[in-house]
Design an enzyme around this catalytic site. Structure first.
Site, PDB file in Angstrom:
ATOM      1  CB  SER A   1      38.684 -78.763  -2.504  1.00  0.00           C
ATOM      2  OG  SER A   1      39.371 -79.986  -2.456  1.00  0.00           O
TER       3      SER A   1
HETATM    4  N1  GSH Z   1      38.370 -88.216   1.567  1.00  0.00           N
HETATM    5  C1  GSH Z   1      38.245 -87.480   0.340  1.00  0.00           C
HETATM    6  C2  GSH Z   1      37.325 -86.293   0.566  1.00  0.00           C
HETATM    7  C3  GSH Z   1      37.027 -85.588  -0.724  1.00  0.00           C
HETATM    8  C4  GSH Z   1      35.938 -84.537  -0.542  1.00  0.00           C
HETATM    9  O1  GSH Z   1      35.011 -84.710   0.259  1.00  0.00           O
HETATM   10  N2  GSH Z   1      36.048 -83.457  -1.323  1.00  0.00           N
HETATM   11  C5  GSH Z   1      35.041 -82.437  -1.267  1.00  0.00           C
HETATM   12  C6  GSH Z   1      35.655 -81.104  -1.624  1.00  0.00           C
HETATM   13  S1  GSH Z   1      36.820 -80.630  -0.364  1.00  0.00           S
HETATM   14  C7  GSH Z   1      33.975 -82.751  -2.305  1.00  0.00           C
HETATM   15  O2  GSH Z   1      34.294 -83.224  -3.372  1.00  0.00           O
HETATM   16  N3  GSH Z   1      32.708 -82.479  -1.949  1.00  0.00           N
HETATM   17  C8  GSH Z   1      31.621 -82.698  -2.822  1.00  0.00           C
HETATM   18  C9  GSH Z   1      30.813 -83.916  -2.496  1.00  0.00           C
HETATM   19  O3  GSH Z   1      31.127 -84.626  -1.506  1.00  0.00           O
HETATM   20  O4  GSH Z   1      29.850 -84.146  -3.217  1.00  0.00           O
HETATM   21  C10 GSH Z   1      39.631 -87.010  -0.136  1.00  0.00           C
HETATM   22  O5  GSH Z   1      40.542 -86.927   0.692  1.00  0.00           O
HETATM   23  O6  GSH Z   1      39.805 -86.792  -1.341  1.00  0.00           O
END
Ligand code: GSH
Length: 234
Positions: free
Chosen positions: A11
């Site tokens: 990620s």
């Molecule tokens: N804006 C957030 C984005 C976090 C994000 O979307 N992370 C993804 C992994 S890269 C995630 O957790 N996806 C799972 C979901 O949205 O349920 C950050 O910068 O931490």
């Protein structure tokens, strides 16, 4: 006690926080959350982070989500110097702009290229009945053209931003560089940047490769590329 970070190396925002902590010489207790296995939507994780995203910080009971907010917090709380997020109001404003660009434009475009919002797609089902869906692929296993075009457009914006400065938000390294280098590393699995179209992005990427902790990004990016290849071959 050492702050805990829920994260996954594949990620980009997780890697941005890992690099920030490394640069601050800050030890973190790392807890792997495999989004592909839907470990981010378990009742335990949802209790601490209802948004079910990683990275997520637990600093002795102080809970904080979003990589951009986490990096600002870490620099302000633990930074011996503030160079990654300086006190100067205008420098900060520029860094903030680019953090929002990463979050609202670049990451969004990357996420829209596929089903990265695992768990949300079956939102009409009870959590226990939701099944993992392939990430980064639409139903017909192709990335939709309009989504890919938005990602290409984001690369174009970044190339333009880099017209006026060596780093993303000025002439020195900041947390905005850490955010965007991880995002573009994953995104370049979908939009190749090694031709001659993005000379400034490539020059900046080279600068970033000299960072002593650049391996954190490199290895996570490789893992992501392998994942994409596997998915496309299924
Ligand atoms: N804006 C957030 C984005 C976090 C994000 O979307 N992370 C993804 C992994 S890269 C995630 O957790 N996806 C799972 C979901 O949205 O349920 C950050 O910068 O931490």
């Amino acid at each position: 006690m050492t702050p805990k970070l829920y994260m996954q190396r594949v990620s980009p925002p997780s890697r941005a926080v890992l690099m920030c902590a490394k640069s601050l010489d800050l030890e973190l207790d790392l807890i792997e959350i495999d989004v592909l296995k839907m470990e981010n939507v378990t009742p335990q994780f949802l209790q601490i982070n209802p948004l079910h995203t990683i990275p997520f910080l637990d600093d002795n009971g102080f809970l904080l989500g979003d990589s951009h907010a986490i990096m600002i917090y870490l620099v302000e709380m633990y930074g011996k110097d503030r160079s990654l997020y300086p006190d100067d109001v205008k420098k900060r404003a520029r860094i903030n702009q680019m953090l929002h660009f990463d979050c609202g434009t670049f990451c969004k475009a990357l996420k829209n290229c596929g089903k990265l919002k695992i768990g949300l797609y079956n939102a009409n089902l009870a959590r226990s009945e939701r099944v993992p869906v392939p990430i980064l692929l639409t139903d017909d296993k192709l990335i939709r053209e309009e989504n890919l075009n938005a990602l290409i457009e984001a690369f174009g914006f970044l190339e333009t931003f880099l017209q006026n400065s060596r780093y993303i938000a000025g002439d020195s390294l900041s947390i905005a560089d850490l955010s965007l280098i991880t995002t573009i590393t994953n995104a370049s699995a979908l939009v190749p940047i090694d031709g001659h179209k993005y000379p400034r992005i490539r020059a900046w990427r080279k600068l970033m490769e000299f960072l002593p902790y650049s391996d954190i990004n490199k290895s996570g990016g490789e893992e992501f590329k392998t994942l994409i290849k596997e998915m496309l071959s299924k």
